[in-house]
Write a protein that holds these residues in place. Structure first.
Motif, PDB file in Angstrom:
ATOM      1  N   ARG A   1      -2.357   8.142 -23.125  1.00 34.09           N
ATOM      2  CA  ARG A   1      -3.380   7.389 -22.495  1.00 34.09           C
ATOM      3  C   ARG A   1      -4.415   7.862 -22.024  1.00 34.09           C
ATOM      4  O   ARG A   1      -5.300   7.044 -21.172  1.00 34.09           O
ATOM      5  CB  ARG A   1      -2.507   6.227 -21.776  1.00 34.09           C
ATOM      6  N   HIS A   2      -4.528   9.127 -21.581  1.00 35.59           N
ATOM      7  CA  HIS A   2      -5.435   9.938 -20.566  1.00 35.59           C
ATOM      8  C   HIS A   2      -6.763   9.794 -21.492  1.00 35.59           C
ATOM      9  O   HIS A   2      -6.952  10.104 -22.583  1.00 35.59           O
ATOM     10  CB  HIS A   2      -5.129  11.187 -20.639  1.00 35.59           C
ATOM     11  N   PRO A   3      -7.811   9.338 -20.798  1.00 37.02           N
ATOM     12  CA  PRO A   3      -9.080   9.060 -21.513  1.00 37.02           C
ATOM     13  C   PRO A   3      -9.490  10.447 -22.196  1.00 37.02           C
ATOM     14  O   PRO A   3     -10.036   9.984 -23.227  1.00 37.02           O
ATOM     15  CB  PRO A   3      -9.987   8.977 -20.195  1.00 37.02           C
ATOM     16  N   GLY A   4      -9.320  11.393 -21.688  1.00 39.12           N
ATOM     17  CA  GLY A   4      -9.675  12.615 -22.662  1.00 39.12           C
ATOM     18  C   GLY A   4      -8.971  13.041 -23.805  1.00 39.12           C
ATOM     19  O   GLY A   4      -9.753  12.999 -24.931  1.00 39.12           O
ATOM     20  N   ASN A   5      -7.895  12.440 -23.990  1.00 40.01           N
ATOM     21  CA  ASN A   5      -6.876  12.476 -25.236  1.00 40.01           C
ATOM     22  C   ASN A   5      -7.486  11.382 -26.052  1.00 40.01           C
ATOM     23  O   ASN A   5      -7.380  11.659 -27.191  1.00 40.01           O
ATOM     24  CB  ASN A   5      -5.456  12.282 -24.923  1.00 40.01           C
ATOM     25  N   ILE A   6      -7.552  10.450 -25.362  1.00 41.93           N
ATOM     26  CA  ILE A   6      -7.993   9.122 -26.293  1.00 41.93           C
ATOM     27  C   ILE A   6      -9.458   9.498 -27.010  1.00 41.93           C
ATOM     28  O   ILE A   6      -9.687   9.445 -28.436  1.00 41.93           O
ATOM     29  CB  ILE A   6      -8.384   7.895 -25.556  1.00 41.93           C
ATOM     30  N   ARG A   7     -10.422  10.019 -26.183  1.00 38.84           N
ATOM     31  CA  ARG A   7     -11.513  10.726 -26.528  1.00 38.84           C
ATOM     32  C   ARG A   7     -11.572  11.814 -27.860  1.00 38.84           C
ATOM     33  O   ARG A   7     -11.945  11.676 -28.968  1.00 38.84           O
ATOM     34  CB  ARG A   7     -12.558  10.934 -25.573  1.00 38.84           C
ATOM     35  N   PHE A   8     -10.511  12.591 -27.328  1.00 36.63           N
ATOM     36  CA  PHE A   8     -10.227  13.590 -28.391  1.00 36.63           C
ATOM     37  C   PHE A   8      -9.662  13.157 -29.818  1.00 36.63           C
ATOM     38  O   PHE A   8     -10.253  13.771 -31.013  1.00 36.63           O
ATOM     39  CB  PHE A   8      -9.318  14.551 -27.694  1.00 36.63           C
ATOM     40  N   ARG A   9      -8.676  12.352 -29.830  1.00 39.54           N
ATOM     41  CA  ARG A   9      -8.268  11.588 -31.052  1.00 39.54           C
ATOM     42  C   ARG A   9      -9.381  11.217 -31.712  1.00 39.54           C
ATOM     43  O   ARG A   9      -9.440  11.106 -33.031  1.00 39.54           O
ATOM     44  CB  ARG A   9      -7.228  10.829 -30.665  1.00 39.54           C
ATOM     45  N   ALA A  10     -10.115  10.365 -31.013  1.00 35.87           N
ATOM     46  CA  ALA A  10     -11.498   9.715 -31.871  1.00 35.87           C
ATOM     47  C   ALA A  10     -12.398  10.732 -32.599  1.00 35.87           C
ATOM     48  O   ALA A  10     -12.809  10.624 -33.771  1.00 35.87           O
ATOM     49  CB  ALA A  10     -12.203   8.883 -30.866  1.00 35.87           C
ATOM     50  N   ILE A  11     -12.501  11.947 -31.819  1.00 32.35           N
ATOM     51  CA  ILE A  11     -13.316  12.894 -32.574  1.00 32.35           C
ATOM     52  C   ILE A  11     -12.560  13.473 -33.743  1.00 32.35           C
ATOM     53  O   ILE A  11     -13.170  13.638 -34.593  1.00 32.35           O
ATOM     54  CB  ILE A  11     -13.722  14.090 -31.431  1.00 32.35           C
ATOM     55  N   VAL A  12     -11.318  13.602 -33.604  1.00 32.25           N
ATOM     56  CA  VAL A  12     -10.407  14.271 -34.484  1.00 32.25           C
ATOM     57  C   VAL A  12     -10.465  13.254 -35.660  1.00 32.25           C
ATOM     58  O   VAL A  12     -10.640  13.741 -37.020  1.00 32.25           O
ATOM     59  CB  VAL A  12      -9.005  14.356 -34.019  1.00 32.25           C
ATOM     60  N   SER A  13     -10.291  11.959 -35.620  1.00 35.09           N
ATOM     61  CA  SER A  13     -10.411  11.125 -36.742  1.00 35.09           C
ATOM     62  C   SER A  13     -11.603  10.887 -37.232  1.00 35.09           C
ATOM     63  O   SER A  13     -11.836  10.680 -38.754  1.00 35.09           O
ATOM     64  CB  SER A  13      -9.882   9.726 -36.125  1.00 35.09           C
ATOM     65  N   GLU A  14     -12.939  11.254 -36.722  1.00 31.35           N
ATOM     66  CA  GLU A  14     -14.234  11.371 -37.284  1.00 31.35           C
ATOM     67  C   GLU A  14     -14.109  12.388 -38.496  1.00 31.35           C
ATOM     68  O   GLU A  14     -14.877  12.513 -39.368  1.00 31.35           O
ATOM     69  CB  GLU A  14     -15.187  11.459 -36.359  1.00 31.35           C
ATOM     70  N   HIS A  15     -13.472  13.433 -38.055  1.00 28.07           N
ATOM     71  CA  HIS A  15     -13.262  14.585 -38.950  1.00 28.07           C
ATOM     72  C   HIS A  15     -12.253  14.805 -40.065  1.00 28.07           C
ATOM     73  O   HIS A  15     -12.073  15.553 -40.637  1.00 28.07           O
ATOM     74  CB  HIS A  15     -13.484  16.001 -38.103  1.00 28.07           C
ATOM     75  N   ALA A  16     -11.223  13.842 -39.726  1.00 32.80           N
ATOM     76  CA  ALA A  16      -9.986  13.911 -40.605  1.00 32.80           C
ATOM     77  C   ALA A  16     -10.381  14.110 -42.171  1.00 32.80           C
ATOM     78  O   ALA A  16      -9.566  14.780 -42.726  1.00 32.80           O
ATOM     79  CB  ALA A  16      -9.011  12.771 -40.197  1.00 32.80           C
ATOM     80  N   GLU A  17     -11.128  13.054 -42.484  1.00 37.79           N
ATOM     81  CA  GLU A  17     -11.323  13.067 -43.981  1.00 37.79           C
ATOM     82  C   GLU A  17     -11.935  14.462 -44.615  1.00 37.79           C
ATOM     83  O   GLU A  17     -11.368  14.873 -45.634  1.00 37.79           O
ATOM     84  CB  GLU A  17     -12.322  11.950 -44.299  1.00 37.79           C
ATOM     85  N   ALA A  18     -13.031  14.983 -44.029  1.00 37.21           N
ATOM     86  CA  ALA A  18     -13.634  16.131 -44.337  1.00 37.21           C
ATOM     87  C   ALA A  18     -12.575  17.472 -44.171  1.00 37.21           C
ATOM     88  O   ALA A  18     -12.355  18.171 -45.066  1.00 37.21           O
ATOM     89  CB  ALA A  18     -14.595  16.487 -43.379  1.00 37.21           C
ATOM     90  N   TYR A  19     -11.561  17.223 -43.152  1.00 33.57           N
ATOM     91  CA  TYR A  19     -10.425  18.493 -42.887  1.00 33.57           C
ATOM     92  C   TYR A  19      -9.598  18.240 -44.131  1.00 33.57           C
ATOM     93  O   TYR A  19      -9.291  19.269 -44.540  1.00 33.57           O
ATOM     94  CB  TYR A  19      -9.771  18.284 -41.562  1.00 33.57           C
ATOM     95  N   ALA A  20      -9.298  16.871 -44.490  1.00 34.15           N
ATOM     96  CA  ALA A  20      -8.348  17.027 -45.669  1.00 34.15           C
ATOM     97  C   ALA A  20      -8.656  17.502 -47.034  1.00 34.15           C
ATOM     98  O   ALA A  20      -7.985  17.871 -47.939  1.00 34.15           O
ATOM     99  CB  ALA A  20      -7.881  15.282 -45.828  1.00 34.15           C
TER     100      ALA A  20
END
Length: 169
Positions: free
Chosen positions: A56-75
């Motif tokens: 629930r930490h704001p930095g982790n929430i933002r981090f997961r959002a950044i990661v999900s933006e790149h997940a398709e390209a990563y896969a």
């Protein structure tokens, strides 16, 4: 993230010899410990660890959002491209946020936060990308096994009277 002359990471607290002063400075383990005590997480920091507090930490929430933006390209990328994507996310956290983010881990021994190495930040990011890519693949498999999804996919305005390709006119 220490004052002049010191390099302090988790392993430094487990092995004091690793805490070597830089040019012209004097070894002082207590200065390193004090600096770590003042190293409290900000809203941009990514906290390593498990549980609701880190999730629930704001930095982790933002981090997961950044990661999900790149997940398709990563896969869909090669191993070399995957490393590049991981590095770009770590760099984005450390440079594009205000205040700049850090990857922090809480010491089991002291209870103080410390910044992890670049390698550890990359490992954390790569794992988050693998997890996000796995969720995408799972969702795609579920969608493809749903007959309605497949029907909808192939029902895009296709009729027997309409040619699939229109001649250029």
């Amino acid at each position: 993230m220490l004052g002049p002359g010191y390099n302090c990471h988790k392993e430094n607290h487990q092995n004091r010899e690793l805490l070597q002063p830089r040019i012209g400075s004097k070894y002082n383990y207590n200065n390193c410990i004090q600096e770590m005590a003042d190293n409290k997480p900000t809203q941009s920091d990514v906290l390593l660890g498990r549980g609701i507090g880190t999730n629930r930490h704001p930095g982790n929430i933002r981090f997961r959002a950044i990661v999900s933006e790149h997940a398709e390209a990563y896969a869909a990328s090669t191993k070399k491209e995957k490393m590049s994507i991981s590095k770009s996310i770590v760099n984005a956290v450390k440079t594009n946020l205000n205040p700049p983010g850090r990857f922090l881990e809480k010491s089991v021994d002291t209870g103080m936060w410390h910044e992890v190495t670049q390698k550890r930040a990359l490992e954390k990011t790569a794992q988050a990308l693998r997890d996000a890519a796995a969720l995408l693949r799972k969702q795609l498999l579920e969608d493809m096994s749903d007959p309605k999804f497949m029907d909808d996919l192939f029902q895009e305005d296709v009729s027997p009277d309409r040619p699939l390709c229109q001649p250029k006119g």
